[in-house]
Design a protein around this motif. Structure first.
Motif, PDB file in Angstrom:
ATOM      1  N   TYR A 239     -12.721  15.326 -39.818  1.00  0.00           N
ATOM      2  CA  TYR A 239     -12.399  13.953 -40.243  1.00  0.00           C
ATOM      3  C   TYR A 239     -11.098  13.921 -41.059  1.00  0.00           C
ATOM      4  CZ  TYR A 239     -12.835   9.420 -42.512  1.00  0.00           C
ATOM      5  OH  TYR A 239     -12.597   8.151 -42.969  1.00  0.00           O
ATOM      6  N   LYS A 240     -10.909  14.903 -41.929  1.00  0.00           N
ATOM      7  CA  LYS A 240      -9.671  14.963 -42.704  1.00  0.00           C
ATOM      8  C   LYS A 240      -8.461  15.182 -41.793  1.00  0.00           C
ATOM      9  CE  LYS A 240     -11.694  16.712 -47.003  1.00  0.00           C
ATOM     10  NZ  LYS A 240     -11.719  17.842 -47.963  1.00  0.00           N
ATOM     11  N   LEU A 241      -8.618  16.058 -40.818  1.00  0.00           N
ATOM     12  CA  LEU A 241      -7.495  16.322 -39.919  1.00  0.00           C
ATOM     13  C   LEU A 241      -7.128  15.098 -39.089  1.00  0.00           C
ATOM     14  CD1 LEU A 241      -8.360  19.915 -38.620  1.00  0.00           C
ATOM     15  CD2 LEU A 241      -6.633  19.270 -40.300  1.00  0.00           C
ATOM     16  N   GLU A 242      -8.109  14.304 -38.723  1.00  0.00           N
ATOM     17  CA  GLU A 242      -7.842  13.164 -37.850  1.00  0.00           C
ATOM     18  C   GLU A 242      -7.437  11.906 -38.609  1.00  0.00           C
ATOM     19  OE1 GLU A 242     -11.369  12.672 -35.576  1.00  0.00           O
ATOM     20  OE2 GLU A 242     -10.914  14.329 -34.182  1.00  0.00           O
ATOM     21  N   ASN A 243      -7.916  11.718 -39.827  1.00  0.00           N
ATOM     22  CA  ASN A 243      -7.692  10.455 -40.538  1.00  0.00           C
ATOM     23  C   ASN A 243      -6.883  10.597 -41.828  1.00  0.00           C
ATOM     24  OD1 ASN A 243      -9.629   8.534 -38.945  1.00  0.00           O
ATOM     25  ND2 ASN A 243     -10.876  10.330 -39.393  1.00  0.00           N
ATOM     26  N   GLU A 244      -6.845  11.774 -42.412  1.00  0.00           N
ATOM     27  CA  GLU A 244      -6.128  11.956 -43.669  1.00  0.00           C
ATOM     28  C   GLU A 244      -5.035  13.013 -43.535  1.00  0.00           C
ATOM     29  OE1 GLU A 244      -8.958  12.900 -46.645  1.00  0.00           O
ATOM     30  OE2 GLU A 244     -10.139  11.063 -46.385  1.00  0.00           O
TER      31      GLU A 244
END
Length: 268
Positions: free
Chosen positions: A31-36
């Motif tokens: 999730y961090k790689l894709e959105n943050e």
């Protein structure tokens, strides 16, 4: 028998707990790689990798524990195969497996890789066994050297980019000179009124210039610049211009035709 079953259930519960933690960590990292990704820093990425590595090590310790039974000795047999949608299966698999049919069973209950993958793995193992220890060591050293050179180039580029960002751009012009040049071209600022000796500007008394029209003349026949190759003097209706080379000398001879005022213009 009951003791072994209880031990198996406890081991499965511990294993499921470790796998759930690992799954949550992976989901959070993805999730961090894709959105943050725009706010993601390298230390936080390293922390995520360290967390995943620790959880994998814990999972391996659970599998290698002496109280954990050998799961490879356990056999899983599908009791019911149905092409219909199973809600309980959907809930347990979090929506990944909607049905438990003949199509999905070989993939989910497979204990070995695909035959093609298994054949490729055997081929790689055979090729690796053919390479001697000296040749393998040379290849390892060559690969390490290439990686070191690549890392050195990347570090050099990063240092140059950082130094270039901190150093201001070198100025290639002088703002004072540019402003002075613009003011001189646009407004004539700083330009002098000096003229060479012997040259006369139009309108100066006593210094007739080329193109000057004397008052009282009736017509202009020819006007020639002073100092031209031709020595013809301009004649303005009876008024003779001064010769070239004498800019300050008045004309010596003026041809006039003055009649007496007592003579009536209509007398015969």
């Amino acid at each position: 028998m009951q003791r072994e079953e209880k031990q198996l259930e406890a081991s499965l519960d511990a294993l499921l707990s470790q796998v759930a933690d690992l799954k949550n960590s992976l989901g959070s990292f993805i999730y961090k790689l894709e959105n943050e990704y725009d706010r993601l820093t390298w230390p936080s990425v390293l922390d995520s990798f360290a967390l995943l590595s620790g959880q994998l090590n814990t999972l391996n310790k659970v599998l290698k524990h002496e109280k954990t039974p050998l799961f490879r000795n356990q056999v899983i047999i599908p009791l019911v195969l149905s092409p219909d949608r199973d809600e309980d299966l959907m809930r347990q698999t979090e929506g990944r497996v909607p049905v438990f049919s003949h199509e999905v069973v070989p993939d989910h209950l497979r204990t070995k890789p695909d035959p093609e993958v298994e054949e490729q793995e055997k081929q790689l193992t055979t090729d690796a066994a053919r390479i001697g220890a000296d040749a393998a060591q040379k290849q390892i050293q060559s690969l390490n050297k290439m990686c070191s050179n690549l890392l050195e180039k990347i570090s050099k580029e990063e240092r140059e980019s950082e130094s270039g960002g901190l150093r201001p751009n070198k100025q290639t012009f002088n703002p004072t000179d540019t402003n002075a040049l613009v003011a001189a071209v646009a407004f004539g600022k700083g330009l002098s009124n000096w003229r060479p000796s012997g040259s006369s500007g139009p309108g100066q008394p006593g210094q007739p210039g080329a193109g000057t029209i004397l008052a009282g003349t009736s017509g202009l026949q020819q006007v020639q610049m002073a100092g031209a190759p031709s020595q013809q003097q301009p004649i303005l209706s009876g008024v003779q211009m001064a010769p070239a080379g004498q800019p300050g000398k008045m004309p010596s001879g003026i041809k006039t035709n003055i009649k007496s005022a007592s003579m009536h213009p209509y007398q015969r």
